[in-house]
Structure formats: structure tokens, C-alpha cells
Design a protein around this motif. Structure first.
Motif, PDB file in Angstrom:
ATOM      1  N   GLU A 243       0.820  -1.205   0.000  1.00 13.91           N
ATOM      2  CA  GLU A 243       0.000   0.000   0.000  1.00 13.91           C
ATOM      3  C   GLU A 243       0.861   1.267   0.000  1.00 13.91           C
ATOM      4  N   ALA A 244       2.042   1.186   0.586  1.00 16.14           N
ATOM      5  CA  ALA A 244       2.935   2.344   0.640  1.00 16.14           C
ATOM      6  C   ALA A 244       3.342   2.816  -0.745  1.00 16.14           C
ATOM      7  N   ARG A 245       3.267   1.938  -1.739  1.00 17.37           N
ATOM      8  CA  ARG A 245       3.699   2.289  -3.096  1.00 17.37           C
ATOM      9  C   ARG A 245       2.538   2.620  -4.029  1.00 17.37           C
ATOM     10  N   ARG A 246       1.323   2.668  -3.488  1.00 18.35           N
ATOM     11  CA  ARG A 246       0.143   2.817  -4.343  1.00 18.35           C
ATOM     12  C   ARG A 246       0.241   4.033  -5.259  1.00 18.35           C
ATOM     13  N   SER A 247       0.606   5.185  -4.728  1.00 21.36           N
ATOM     14  CA  SER A 247       0.604   6.407  -5.539  1.00 21.36           C
ATOM     15  C   SER A 247       1.688   6.406  -6.600  1.00 21.36           C
ATOM     16  N   ALA A 248       2.681   5.524  -6.471  1.00 19.84           N
ATOM     17  CA  ALA A 248       3.787   5.492  -7.436  1.00 19.84           C
ATOM     18  C   ALA A 248       3.538   4.522  -8.578  1.00 19.84           C
ATOM     19  N   ARG A 249       2.429   3.806  -8.548  1.00 17.21           N
ATOM     20  CA  ARG A 249       2.161   2.808  -9.587  1.00 17.21           C
ATOM     21  C   ARG A 249       1.766   3.421 -10.922  1.00 17.21           C
ATOM     22  N   ARG A 250       1.386   4.681 -10.913  1.00 12.75           N
ATOM     23  CA  ARG A 250       1.012   5.381 -12.135  1.00 12.75           C
ATOM     24  C   ARG A 250       1.796   6.690 -12.208  1.00 12.75           C
ATOM     25  N   ASP A 251       2.146   7.113 -13.430  1.00 15.57           N
ATOM     26  CA  ASP A 251       2.779   8.419 -13.570  1.00 15.57           C
ATOM     27  C   ASP A 251       1.695   9.483 -13.720  1.00 15.57           C
ATOM     28  N   ASP A 252       2.093  10.710 -13.985  1.00 13.26           N
ATOM     29  CA  ASP A 252       1.130  11.813 -14.060  1.00 13.26           C
ATOM     30  C   ASP A 252       0.118  11.623 -15.177  1.00 13.26           C
ATOM     31  N   SER A 253       0.466  10.812 -16.170  1.00 21.01           N
ATOM     32  CA  SER A 253      -0.443  10.564 -17.290  1.00 21.01           C
ATOM     33  C   SER A 253      -1.285   9.311 -17.088  1.00 21.01           C
ATOM     34  N   GLY A 254      -1.136   8.661 -15.924  1.00 17.48           N
ATOM     35  CA  GLY A 254      -1.900   7.458 -15.638  1.00 17.48           C
ATOM     36  C   GLY A 254      -1.278   6.187 -16.166  1.00 17.48           C
ATOM     37  N   ARG A 255      -0.051   6.281 -16.693  1.00 18.56           N
ATOM     38  CA  ARG A 255       0.605   5.090 -17.246  1.00 18.56           C
ATOM     39  C   ARG A 255       1.212   4.243 -16.125  1.00 18.56           C
ATOM     40  N   TYR A 256       1.172   2.929 -16.337  1.00 17.84           N
ATOM     41  CA  TYR A 256       1.718   1.973 -15.370  1.00 17.84           C
ATOM     42  C   TYR A 256       3.224   2.120 -15.241  1.00 17.84           C
ATOM     43  N   VAL A 257       3.727   2.088 -13.997  1.00 14.71           N
ATOM     44  CA  VAL A 257       5.158   2.178 -13.730  1.00 14.71           C
ATOM     45  C   VAL A 257       5.579   0.922 -12.976  1.00 14.71           C
ATOM     46  N   PRO A 258       6.474   0.092 -13.530  1.00 16.75           N
ATOM     47  CA  PRO A 258       6.903  -1.122 -12.832  1.00 16.75           C
ATOM     48  C   PRO A 258       7.663  -0.780 -11.557  1.00 16.75           C
ATOM     49  N   LEU A 259       7.719  -1.735 -10.642  1.00 14.03           N
ATOM     50  CA  LEU A 259       8.283  -1.498  -9.316  1.00 14.03           C
ATOM     51  C   LEU A 259       9.697  -0.939  -9.359  1.00 14.03           C
ATOM     52  N   ASP A 260      10.562  -1.537 -10.184  1.00 14.14           N
ATOM     53  CA  ASP A 260      11.962  -1.107 -10.159  1.00 14.14           C
ATOM     54  C   ASP A 260      12.188   0.226 -10.867  1.00 14.14           C
ATOM     55  N   GLU A 261      11.134   0.811 -11.455  1.00 15.81           N
ATOM     56  CA  GLU A 261      11.253   2.125 -12.081  1.00 15.81           C
ATOM     57  C   GLU A 261      10.468   3.202 -11.328  1.00 15.81           C
ATOM     58  N   GLN A 262       9.822   2.823 -10.226  1.00 14.84           N
ATOM     59  CA  GLN A 262       9.003   3.778  -9.492  1.00 14.84           C
ATOM     60  C   GLN A 262       9.861   4.819  -8.778  1.00 14.84           C
TER      61      GLN A 262
END
Length: 410
Positions: A243-262
Motif C-alpha cells: 500500500e505504501a507504493r500505491r501512488s507510485a504505480r502510475r505516472d502523471d499521465s496514468g501510465r503503469y510504472v513497474p516497481l523497479d522504475e518507481q
């Protein structure tokens, strides 16, 4: 119907369904009857609230309405007089808790309902599905999709299980210590399954948005009752790390961001600290289990926030332990992905190639990992894209596919 009244009813149904069902079923000992009574109460709310206004405490209004529906149903059924008396006495508690302002404070007994759903008299294959529906109000068709069965089949299984709870007189209580281990494992799995449904439903299925919070609440409630159970502690740690990473799963455009690139600065540092403290507490009991192992895996990923790098060798060790304790398909696929990063893509692919083709044919994570590891990954990427329900994930994989094709052609 005014939209405000409908939204209020839907919000209460979504947020309070399990709490209301648990309270009603614990007293009537009849889950199907409690569900019918609450359903009728919700239907009444949709009729009455637009005319009279939304009550100050919608949850309390629904509780009293459902209680009356249950009493009326009991009177219409052929039941013994003492059974009617028992039900009536039990529900006096609900009205006693109502004050003149229309407010109600009643116990949240979802944990009791969770353990009722894992009673040995009920087929273990339906435990998780039963808990997902009765405690969290998830529809049968959604559960069916998760368990890869038809909605009709799942509905029949759930109905049979609920009738079994009623007819066998299964108690609504946390079991005594000797019977706890087997029952607890099923409860933990169901709570995590609920969290996972909410996690996967991030892309817009509104009814799932509250599931992660509900699952975390259940995890905390369970820990309050069983503070010395390391796997319960491990589950809460695992959910908090995710849950701590929830806000980092998407970029400003709503695109998916994989864990190692968050972006690690977007992670919730306070939640991570609590998760790590819980993991240390669980470790003090010297009873390492799969939920603690998964939490430790997430803790390694979280450490990148401070170190700037991911310890892939540590993850390899932890996944080796996880597949020994809980050799699920997901664990095997994740292990292959980590091995591919820690050692080489070739070794990771060799691990994937050992999996049963029948198991992985429609398992989207397998194809996503395989696509990542393959040099010429076109076919695997297309399969992963086709199997994903998430538009953001599909867009991400499509971008990776374009990059792979560009690398091959250049």
C-alpha cells in the motif's frame, strides 16, 4: 431518483456491507437470511431516502430496517417459539444502541464471520470465496473470474456453504487455540485475496477501491485479537508495504510504472517504517511463514528508497524459501523474474520453461515475465497484452514491445 440518495445508499452498501452482515448473521445464525434482509433494507432506502432525505446515520438506518426484515421473515417461517425468542432478544441489542439522534454504535464482528466461513464442516475449496462475498460484499461473478470458474458454479458453491453454516449451527466466534492454526491460515489467505482484488482493480472498478483499506482494517483487527501470531503480523506488514507504493504505480499521465522504475520519493515512508517494524516483531517469534517471507521480499524492494539499488541476490534467497513453503504458480513466476535479474535472462527463462504449459497458458504474469526475459519477445508480449485486464498495464507492455522490436531491427 436524486443522485445524492442513490450515491448514499451505494456508499453505505459498499463500505458497511460486511459489518452489517456480520452483526445480523452472528445473531440470526443465518447468513442467507441476513443477506436477504439487508438487500431488502437497501431497496427500501432507495425508495424512502429520495422522499424523506438521507438519514444522518445511513448505516444505523439500514441496521434497524434489516433487523425488522429478519424478524418478519422469522415469523413467517415455521420455527420453534424459543428460536423466535432467541432471535428477538439478540436483536434488541441493535435498537438499544440507537439514540434519539438516530446514531448507532454496534460491534464490528467481521472476524467472527471470517472464522465461521473457515469451519471444518465447510469445504475448504470455498473458504476464501465465501469470505470474500459475505464479509466484503464482492459479487459472485467477480469471485468466479478470480477462481476461473463460471459465475453460476460459484454462486451454487456459495449458496451451499451459507446453508451449511445455518443448518450445522456453526458458531460465530474466534476458535480456541488448539483449532486455530488451520482456520487462521484460511482467514489470512482470504484477507490477502481481498487486498489483491483491490490492488488489481485500481484501474477504475469503483467497488474495488475500498478493498485494500478494508483488508488492512481486517488485518489490524485480527492482530488485535491474536497479537502473538507471526503470520498475522507478517500479512499486515506485507499489505502495508504494498500500500505504501500505491501512488507510485502510475505516472502523471496514468501510465503503469513497474516497481523497479518507481519514484521512491512517492512511497509512503511512514507506512514502510510500520511495515518493517511489524516484520521485525514477527521475526522475534522464530516461526517463519509464507506471509512473513513475502513481506521480507517487499522490504528488500523498499530498501531501494535508502540505498538506491535493489539487492537481487537477497530476493533470490527469499524466493527460494517462498517456493519451498508455498509453491504457487505466482511464486514460481516471480522467482524466475528475480533470477533473471540476479543471474541472467537465460537462467530465468529456464525456470519458466519448467512450468506446466497447462498452468501458464492463460496466466498473464507468466507471459509478461517471459516477454521481459526474451530477447526476441514479440509473441510473449502480445500474449501478455491480450491477457491483461488493466489498460495501464497493456499500454506499458505495448511500449515495451515497441522498444524490443526497435532493438531487434537496429
Amino acid at each position: 431518483m436524486p443522485p445524492d440518495a442513490r450515491r448514499a445508499a451505494e456508499k453505505v452498501a459498499r463500505q458497511s456491507y460486511g459489518k452489517l452482515i456480520a452483526f445480523l448473521a452472528a445473531r440470526s445464525r443465518d447468513v442467507p437470511a441476513a443477506e436477504d434482509a439487508l438487500s431488502e433494507a437497501l431497496a427500501s432506502a432507495l425508495r424512502v431516502w429520495p422522499e424523506r432525505g438521507v438519514p444522518g446515520n445511513p448505516e444505523a438506518w439500514l441496521l434497524v430496517a434489516a433487523r425488522r426484515n429478519l424478524m418478519q421473515a422469522a415469523r413467517h417461517r415455521t420455527v420453534e417459539a424459543n428460536a423466535q425468542t432467541t432471535i428477538s432478544a439478540a436483536f434488541e441489542e441493535a435498537e438499544e444502541r440507537m439514540n434519539a439522534a438516530g446514531n448507532a454504535v454496534f460491534p464490528d464482528e467481521r472476524l467472527k464471520l471470517l472464522f465461521a466461513c473457515t469451519h471444518p464442516a465447510i469445504d475448504s475449496s470455498v473458504h476464501t470465496a465465501l469470505m470474500l462475498q459475505t464479509v466484503l460484499g464482492i459479487e459472485a461473478r467477480t469471485i468466479a473470474r478470480t477462481f476461473v470458474v463460471s459465475p453460476e458454479t460459484m454462486s451454487q458453491r456459495l449458496v451451499r456453504a451459507k446453508v451449511k453454516i445455518r443448518d450445522a449451527g456453526i458458531p460465530f466466534a474466534v476458535p480456541p487455540r488448539p483449532a486455530l492454526p488451520g482456520r487462521l491460515a484460511a482467514v489470512l489467505s482470504a484477507i490477502y485475496a481481498a487486498y489483491g482484488l483491490g490492488w488489481d482493480g485500481l484501474d477504475g472498478e469503483e467497488e474495488r477501491h475500498s478493498l485494500p483499506g478494508e483488508a488492512i482494517w481486517l488485518g489490524r483487527a485480527l492482530l488485535a485479537v491474536l497479537p502473538d501470531e507471526p503470520e498475522a503480523i507478517g500479512l499486515l506488514s506485507l499489505m502495508l508495504h504494498c500500500e505504501a507504493r500505491r501512488s507510485a504505480r502510475r505516472d502523471d499521465s496514468g501510465r503503469y510504472v513497474p516497481l523497479d522504475e518507481q519514484d521512491t520519493t512517492a512511497w509512503n515512508a511512514i507506512m514502510i517504517a510500520e511495515a518493517d517494524a511489524l516484520l521485525r516483531k514477527a521475526g522475534s517469534f522464530d516461526r517463519f511463514g509464507p506471509f512473513q517471507c513475502q513481506a521480507a521480499i517487499q522490504s528488500v524492494h523498499a530498501a531501494r528508497r535508502l540505498s538506491g539499488t535493489t539487492d537481487w541476490q537477497a530476493l533470490t534467497t527469499l524466493y527460494a524459501a517462498l517456493v519451498m513453503m508455498k509453491p504457487t504458480l505466482g511464486a514460481h513466476v516471480s522467482q524466475a523474474a528475480v533470477i533473471g535479474r540476479a543471474l541472467s535472462a537465460t537462467v530465468g527463462l529456464e525456470r519458466l520453461d519448467k512450468l506446466d504449459p497447462r498452468d501458464i497458458a492463460s496466466y498473464q504474469p507468466y507471459w509478461a515475465v517471459r516477454a521481459f526475459l526474451l530477447t526476441e519477445a514479440g509473441d510473449a508480449y502480445m500474449t501478455a497484452i491480450g491477457l491483461s485486464d488493466s489498460p495501464a498495464v497493456r499500454d506499458f507492455l505495448t511500449g515495451r514491445l515497441k522498444e524490443a522490436r526497435h532493438a531487434i531491427s537496429s
